[in-house]
Scaffold this motif. Structure first.
Motif, mmCIF file in Angstrom:
data_model
loop_
_atom_site.group_PDB
_atom_site.id
_atom_site.type_symbol
_atom_site.label_atom_id
_atom_site.label_comp_id
_atom_site.label_asym_id
_atom_site.label_seq_id
_atom_site.Cartn_x
_atom_site.Cartn_y
_atom_site.Cartn_z
ATOM 1 N N GLN B 309 25.618 30.294 8.379
ATOM 2 C CA GLN B 309 24.476 29.818 7.616
ATOM 3 C C GLN B 309 24.215 30.785 6.466
ATOM 4 N N THR B 310 23.936 30.218 5.281
ATOM 5 C CA THR B 310 23.616 31.098 4.156
ATOM 6 C C THR B 310 22.820 30.327 3.118
ATOM 7 N N VAL B 311 22.715 30.953 1.940
ATOM 8 C CA VAL B 311 21.874 30.442 0.867
ATOM 9 C C VAL B 311 22.694 30.496 -0.411
ATOM 10 N N ASP B 312 22.457 29.580 -1.333
ATOM 11 C CA ASP B 312 23.169 29.675 -2.610
ATOM 12 C C ASP B 312 22.224 30.172 -3.714
ATOM 13 N N LYS B 313 22.810 30.327 -4.907
ATOM 14 C CA LYS B 313 22.082 30.944 -6.021
ATOM 15 C C LYS B 313 20.844 30.158 -6.403
ATOM 16 N N GLU B 314 20.896 28.849 -6.156
ATOM 17 C CA GLU B 314 19.751 28.021 -6.519
ATOM 18 C C GLU B 314 18.688 27.999 -5.421
ATOM 19 N N GLY B 315 18.970 28.708 -4.323
ATOM 20 C CA GLY B 315 17.952 28.781 -3.285
ATOM 21 C C GLY B 315 18.022 27.654 -2.275
ATOM 22 N N ASN B 316 19.208 27.087 -2.073
ATOM 23 C CA ASN B 316 19.389 26.067 -1.038
ATOM 24 C C ASN B 316 20.022 26.701 0.197
ATOM 25 N N GLU B 317 19.542 26.348 1.348
ATOM 26 C CA GLU B 317 20.200 26.776 2.579
ATOM 27 C C GLU B 317 21.422 25.894 2.787
ATOM 28 N N ILE B 318 22.572 26.532 3.063
ATOM 29 C CA ILE B 318 23.805 25.755 3.234
ATOM 30 C C ILE B 318 24.625 26.323 4.381
ATOM 31 N N LEU B 319 25.636 25.536 4.790
ATOM 32 C CA LEU B 319 26.617 26.034 5.758
ATOM 33 C C LEU B 319 27.886 26.397 5.003
ATOM 34 N N LEU B 320 28.470 27.523 5.388
ATOM 35 C CA LEU B 320 29.618 28.053 4.651
ATOM 36 C C LEU B 320 30.796 28.257 5.597
ATOM 37 N N LYS B 321 31.977 27.785 5.164
ATOM 38 C CA LYS B 321 33.198 28.163 5.881
ATOM 39 C C LYS B 321 34.178 28.691 4.839
ATOM 40 N N VAL B 322 34.555 29.929 5.035
ATOM 41 C CA VAL B 322 35.386 30.613 4.042
ATOM 42 C C VAL B 322 36.851 30.374 4.321
ATOM 43 N N HIS B 323 37.650 30.214 3.270
ATOM 44 C CA HIS B 323 39.105 30.180 3.373
ATOM 45 C C HIS B 323 39.656 31.386 2.627
ATOM 46 N N GLY B 324 40.919 31.588 2.706
ATOM 47 C CA GLY B 324 41.521 32.673 1.922
ATOM 48 C C GLY B 324 42.311 33.611 2.807
ATOM 49 N N ARG B 325 42.560 34.798 2.274
ATOM 50 C CA ARG B 325 43.444 35.749 2.958
ATOM 51 C C ARG B 325 42.647 37.015 3.240
ATOM 52 N N HIS B 326 42.438 37.332 4.470
ATOM 53 C CA HIS B 326 41.594 38.479 4.793
ATOM 54 C C HIS B 326 42.086 39.184 6.039
ATOM 55 N N ASP B 327 41.757 40.458 6.110
ATOM 56 C CA ASP B 327 42.123 41.263 7.278
ATOM 57 C C ASP B 327 41.171 40.976 8.430
#
Lengths: 368, 368, 368, 368
Positions: B309-327
């Motif tokens: 759960q997080t928030v975006d720059k405009e102040g909306n609460e959103i659900l986030l799932k990150v993709h990419g390459r990470h340790d």
């Protein structure tokens, strides 16, 4: 290297048994009313002889201001101040002139400088922290205007350790406790432990916890000036400190990312906050507006009243038994020092970031 | 605030997905042969993609030197260097342009600067440590001449923790372990744990321990420039670090003074040493000639592949799932970074204290 | 010591005949649109080969930015940049490898470092000022927002000296003059003089005058950070500079206090001003809102094409005749360098004094 | 910004009519015998009331040391010191509380800080230079061990100007002259001029020349830490200074390169020297072993006893006539201040460059 800070800076001087301890506070905003009672009270919190738990050395520790204040307010020019050493028993130290006390700075000063004032540890004495408390009191007076509050307390003495976080404690109880521990039961256990080790001629260490509330988001430089690195550097500069951790610290390494991440949400006032605060109020080196909290480890006082093996300046192995006046545990007196250093760092970073609201009517910021 | 050090100084620049990461090394003594293979090897130790345990992002991470070196030796003028970003997948981050990832620096950068390069975390990416490793390699090349050696290793991953001190371990086994842990049995447990959390899309933290051998007595400034405060500041400036302790650290507060004090004695060579080393090689902020050792806590990597759960720059609460390459765990790659920062601090303090033996024949020190 | 500034800082690197000249700009406010044409134009003003009066060395002097800029704006993170050396004629310098050119830095570098890159003067080459011009261009871009303007011009070449102050000159004529002198008649005399000394294989010095308009009152720290001391330090750091004076400078010592004092009066807008400006816009180290003006003395270029007596590294007295590409007079190219250093100082002091109006909407200053 | 220096550092504090002027000297090498008579004598050279030419304000100006000295020697820890203000006539200044004296710092302090101690100019008073003279005396005591000598003298008062260089003068005559000018004839002309302007209620400026002998080659950082830039910055930080030039300075721009270059040759001792010294002992920012010499311009004292037009804090135009005790010319008292600042810079750069020969037997440099 006796100067601390970037914009708000303290330069300190003085030895335990010299004429005076003192310092110069530079970069303090102008127009701040100098509440001398408050400053003296901060010094009194650090003063020896507050309770039977501390060293019986009695010092008035009265601060005299020499500059930088006019008609009760700071002028923006440097504040010079001194605290005279009045109760110095230099003779107590005569037998230590050529001896290196174990786990003190005697040996390393001798190696570094080839000469040292051995009386009371000279410059390495914790009396040096007087200058920090004075400067920290000025920083607190400025931060007050922005509703930034810094509170520290003893959270561990030897093996007696608080099992509650600062949010579960009644921090208003700190100052009424002789060990500055807000949990009455634990406080009593700490006192008992200190009395036991004192009776043994021994000493004990502990942990000071500190919380900074009301710090705005945006303080801290992201790479080499991270806010927590500045706090850590400040704490590690205090005598006897062996460790620093913030947020979940060392304990946090045991957890998984999914357990430690602080989810963002919208607070009732529409601002962004975090549901948990495992980060300790700092992310990427920059404050995020949540409470900043950290812990500082103090080793047991090195001066014990037991026979110890050591070496003298001429390279002879000898047996040493120290006399004099020393704390069995410094934790209660360390609390105001931790607060002072934290206040200096937070104010310094406010000023670095242009966050502090200027005070004086004709300051150029208003007119440009 | 992107500059580190007093005499030996690194100024670093660069974002994860910008043109290049780089830096300027200032104050390096002249006449030092620049062993480029050694420097590149240090970078390779930090490089992503070394093992299945680390991020699959593959970067050549080849360093190019732009100045300060002539006919294979340092000239005393600043060494400018860059490492190009070649394998940047900026598109991976497009959906993160306006989103604050939990426990990352996204939100605090936005608050501080009002603008940020969101791609790969921008400046807050751990790719910034490349510059530290390059500068640390130069510091190691100089320290080598004084037989000062700095070795770090992974001592904890999650709940898997070494139960031996560095004196009981075979440190020559560090580099052959994928997690840079010198205890083969514990190393395997760490690997197993990392693979488990990786499979869960999760991450885990840990502790890097470091020992500095051969450091002469006398390094460190006694009040605000204590050697351990400089080391602490250096370590706390590394991404994801939450704590620093040296000597017996937090554990030491549980003991009494009589248990913790390090008795002095005469070594066989007639020099003064300590029987134990609970102090961690530093007393009163100044090195005493014993081994310096410390521990650094790293939180679990904030990038997890679970819904948050997080928030975006405009102040909306959103659900986030990150993709990419990470340790899933950065500990093995953090080891060379810890060493690099320690090497920079030790060299800087040698130069501050005039301890480093000058190299070049016609240097004025010899002729005055 | 290759870093300049307090908050707005430039760290520079690079040698005349190395890979590149470059630098890192730290502390630049975020959200500033990066006008690359303007920056390149500033570099072009400094570039060799602009006219027959300058060295024929032709360099593109194109700046490449490596970090700190995102979508055309500064992000507040450090701006790394390089300018490649493309027209290096290293072979021109082969006969100078072991020779100390008179009044160059060859001998002192050799004494200091025991090693030096002799090609084109190495680090002591005026090509190093490229980094200053780039950083100065950023400072100008920021200052523009506050209507602060910095203009320099050539006021003396050899014995040809302007007899008018900046208030009597048409400063819009500076850039159309090959010697950057706004007085057409004097400019022609300067050009004639330069051509004469060039034909003789000789060189000539001069003076650059600079005026800073629109600087608000209140900039400068009163004791060791006086605004004019910072400007003087900046100017004296430029190659070949031998003197700095501000306001009435050396000339002013001939007058009496009653002639030199600047009477205060009320301007039409009700603000306080001074009737004269002998002080040069700075009183007690702090700007007073009037124009700041100062003069910078440049010695004649040390590289002449006449036979000179000197000594080589092995201690032999020899006769030297230099070949290569050199300016008979650097004044016109020094003008943008003087402006750049002045811009950096003024911006740095604005930021130190919290005067600069923040740019970005969500900057914490607005929200606290 | 009340701290000066890199390794050898002075932090100063104090106002003209406050409790005391004082400072902290940090970074002084240990083991230096503290010659208190010498230090007091340096202060006496700066003291008011030395002759009828100077202000009749009489101050004992006795320095008290509070720390950093043990058994007559420096210990390497900071030296705190104070000089009490005993002869303050604060009432003299009551009518100046709200008035801006022309060409003083009254107006700019008010703009910068919004509050000021108006008594005697407060922090902007030249009494602040007391701290510089004390610190400079320590620097001289250290430099003496390396046979480095710094001598300044008055070379111009108003229109009376020496026509000889320091090599043509008998510098042993400086101290016997009330204006500290070594040329007896010119000295008398200067005295006559000062008495004339004093009788008129007016003041006059002048130039102090300074020479540093015995400075080894190799001091100075080549780019932003040039030795002459550090000297210039130091001199421009002194009250009333308007200009700085070294070597041939502004005069040198009139000459050609072939006239100004200093040819190298072999001296009788086989070392490299220069036949002339137009460079002033510094080339490329680094000392070359020849004498360093420079000139410092002081404007006429701003306090005159004539009616002047000015403005008060409320924005009224008023006429001002000042009373009190003031110098008609500060040049003779400026001489020891110039020397003090030069000594601090030279020692600081020796320490930065590791050139100063360590003093104490057991210093680690000897044992490593």
């Amino acid at each position: 290297m006796n100067t601390f800070g970037n914009i708000f800076r303290l330069t300190s001087f003085g030895e335990s048994h010299g004429e005076a301890i003192g310092g110069v506070i530079d970069g303090c905003p102008s127009g701040i009313p100098v509440d001398k009672l408050f400053i003296q009270n901060e010094l009194n919190r650090r003063k020896p002889g507050q309770s039977p738990l501390a060293t019986p050395r009695r010092e008035a520790d009265e601060v005299e201001f020499l500059s930088g204040i006019y008609e009760g307010k700071t002028t923006g020019t440097p504040v010079g101040f001194i605290v005279k050493n009045t109760n110095a028993h230099a003779l107590d130290y005569d037998n230590l002139r050529d001896v290196f006390r174990p786990s003190h700075a005697d040996y390393t000063y001798q190696k570094k400088y080839g000469i040292r004032d051995h009386r009371g540890g000279g410059r390495s004495s914790a009396r040096e922290t007087i200058a920090r408390v004075v400067a920290g009191a000025f920083a607190k007076l400025v931060l007050r205007k922005s509703d930034i509050e810094i509170v520290a307390y003893t959270s561990q003495v030897g093996t007696v350790c608080l099992d509650k976080s600062y949010t579960e404690l009644d921090l208003s109880r700190i100052e009424s406790s002789p060990v500055r521990c807000p949990d009455p039961e634990k406080a009593q256990q700490m006192i008992d432990l200190i009395e036991t080790v004192k009776a043994e001629g021994d000493t004990v260490g502990g942990v000071v916890s500190c919380v900074c509330r009301g710090v705005p988001a945006g303080l801290g430089e992201p790479v080499f000036g991270k806010l927590h690195a500045a706090l850590g550097n400040a704490m590690l500069s205090i005598n006897a400190v062996k460790g620093f951790e913030y947020g979940m610290g060392f304990e946090g390494v045991r957890y998984k990312g999914s357990e430690m991440n602080d989810a963002f949400y919208l607070k009732q006032d529409g601002k962004t906050g975090t549901k948990t605060n495992h980060s300790g109020g700092i992310q990427g080196g920059i404050s995020n507006g949540e409470d900043i909290y950290f812990r500082v480890a103090f080793k047991p006082v090195a001066t014990i009243f037991k026979v110890q093996q050591t070496v003298d300046k001429e390279g002879n192995e000898i047996l040493l038994k120290v006399h004099g006046r020393h704390d069995p545990c410094v934790l209660s007196r360390a609390v105001p020092v931790v607060e002072a250093m934290a206040a200096m760092v937070i104010l310094d970073y406010c000023l670095l970031t242009n966050i502090y609201p200027q005070t004086s009517g004709s300051h150029p910021q208003q007119t440009v």
